[in-house]
Write a protein that holds these residues in place. Structure first.
Motif, mmCIF file in Angstrom:
data_model
loop_
_atom_site.group_PDB
_atom_site.id
_atom_site.type_symbol
_atom_site.label_atom_id
_atom_site.label_comp_id
_atom_site.label_asym_id
_atom_site.label_seq_id
_atom_site.Cartn_x
_atom_site.Cartn_y
_atom_site.Cartn_z
ATOM 1 N N GLU A 1 0.828 -1.207 0.000
ATOM 2 C CA GLU A 1 0.000 0.000 0.000
ATOM 3 C C GLU A 1 0.861 1.254 0.000
ATOM 4 O O GLU A 1 0.499 2.263 -0.608
ATOM 5 N N ARG B 1 -6.440 -7.049 0.855
ATOM 6 C CA ARG B 1 -6.502 -7.296 2.292
ATOM 7 C C ARG B 1 -7.480 -8.421 2.601
ATOM 8 O O ARG B 1 -7.188 -9.327 3.388
ATOM 9 N N GLU C 1 -4.806 2.346 -0.320
ATOM 10 C CA GLU C 1 -5.200 1.101 0.320
ATOM 11 C C GLU C 1 -5.586 0.063 -0.732
ATOM 12 O O GLU C 1 -6.041 0.415 -1.823
ATOM 13 N N GLN C 2 -5.411 -1.189 -0.375
ATOM 14 C CA GLN C 2 -5.759 -2.302 -1.265
ATOM 15 C C GLN C 2 -6.776 -3.197 -0.543
ATOM 16 O O GLN C 2 -6.442 -4.289 -0.081
#
Length: 257
Positions: free
Chosen positions: A31, A42, A37-38
């Motif tokens: 990230e 996640r 964010e991923q």
């Protein structure tokens, strides 16, 4: 024999937790490199880790029902911290958890890296949380919350609170009710519930010293949220989960605190 069993289980669990730490670090690095964010990554990695963590716990799992084919808001009764890995291995999920979990050594950090949303009791942040829940659901990320708000011994259901079900109603997304039950030799398991002033380490050590327990997870038919208010939806979810756990017994007794 018990001490050897405990040592072997602790070793296996420790290796899984180290692996979880490496995965959490990998997520943070990716990230940082990508500058965002991923969440999908996640959830996929979290499910993979939850499956390994569940296998390291002394539980034998039996699942009934069908996994939903579309993102839903999942609701389940809450007996133990073990509910989270046992349910989290079923499908990529994010969780809503009490804020205290964030401060737990390692477990809190792993929960944070898995994309858990933390709620503070009595903090009056329901509107913010519902906005976050809607964001997850709009992005196609299923979420699971425990509407009882706390764990219990599994003998009854506490009242299901509907204040965090508004996101499903406003988006007209179905609710996926789940009933989880812990058994030992066919009877309700007294060791599995994580309640009262118990601390996680002591509870975990008792589990690891003991015999293998059985866990039943019932994936119940989805509930349509359209045309209902949040309290009506909460009562429906409580009723179907209570029926799955205790049969058609008096609803008021099943809902007692």
């Amino acid at each position: 024999m018990t001490s050897v069993r405990l040592a072997l289980r602790l070793l296996r669990l420790s290796l899984v937790l180290v692996l979880g730490g490496l995965l959490g670090g990998l997520i943070s690095l990716l990230e940082r490199l990508r500058g965002a964010e991923q969440p999908a990554l996640r959830q996929r990695l979290t499910r993979w880790f939850m499956a390994r963590l569940s296998n390291a716990l002394p539980y034998r799992l039996r699942i009934t029902g069908q996994l939903p084919e579309q993102p839903m808001l999942w609701v389940a009764n809450h007996v133990s911290w073990a509910d989270i890995p046992l349910l989290g291995q079923l499908t990529p999920l994010s969780f809503l958890s009490k804020a205290e979990v964030r401060s737990w050594p390692l477990a809190g950090w792993l929960a944070h890296k898995a994309g858990t949303l933390f709620i503070r009791r009595g903090a009056g942040d329901s509107q913010w949380l519902n906005q976050q829940l809607q964001r997850y659901l709009k992005d196609g990320r299923p979420l699971l919350l425990f509407p009882e708000g706390t764990t219990h011994d599994g003998s009854t259901l506490r009242t299901f609170h509907g204040r965090l079900l508004s996101s499903a109603i406003e988006l007209q997304i179905p609710l996926q009710p789940v009933a989880i039950r812990y058994l030992h030799r066919g009877q309700p398991c007294s060791l599995s519930p994580f309640v009262g002033d118990d601390d996680m380490l002591s509870h975990l050590l008792r589990l690891l010293r003991g015999e293998v327990r059985d866990v039943e997870i019932h994936l119940l038919p989805p509930l349509c949220s359209r045309g209902l208010n949040r309290n009506q939806l909460a009562r429906q979810a409580q009723q179907v989960i209570g029926n799955a756990l205790y049969g058609e017994r008096d609803e008021q007794a099943a809902a007692a605190a």
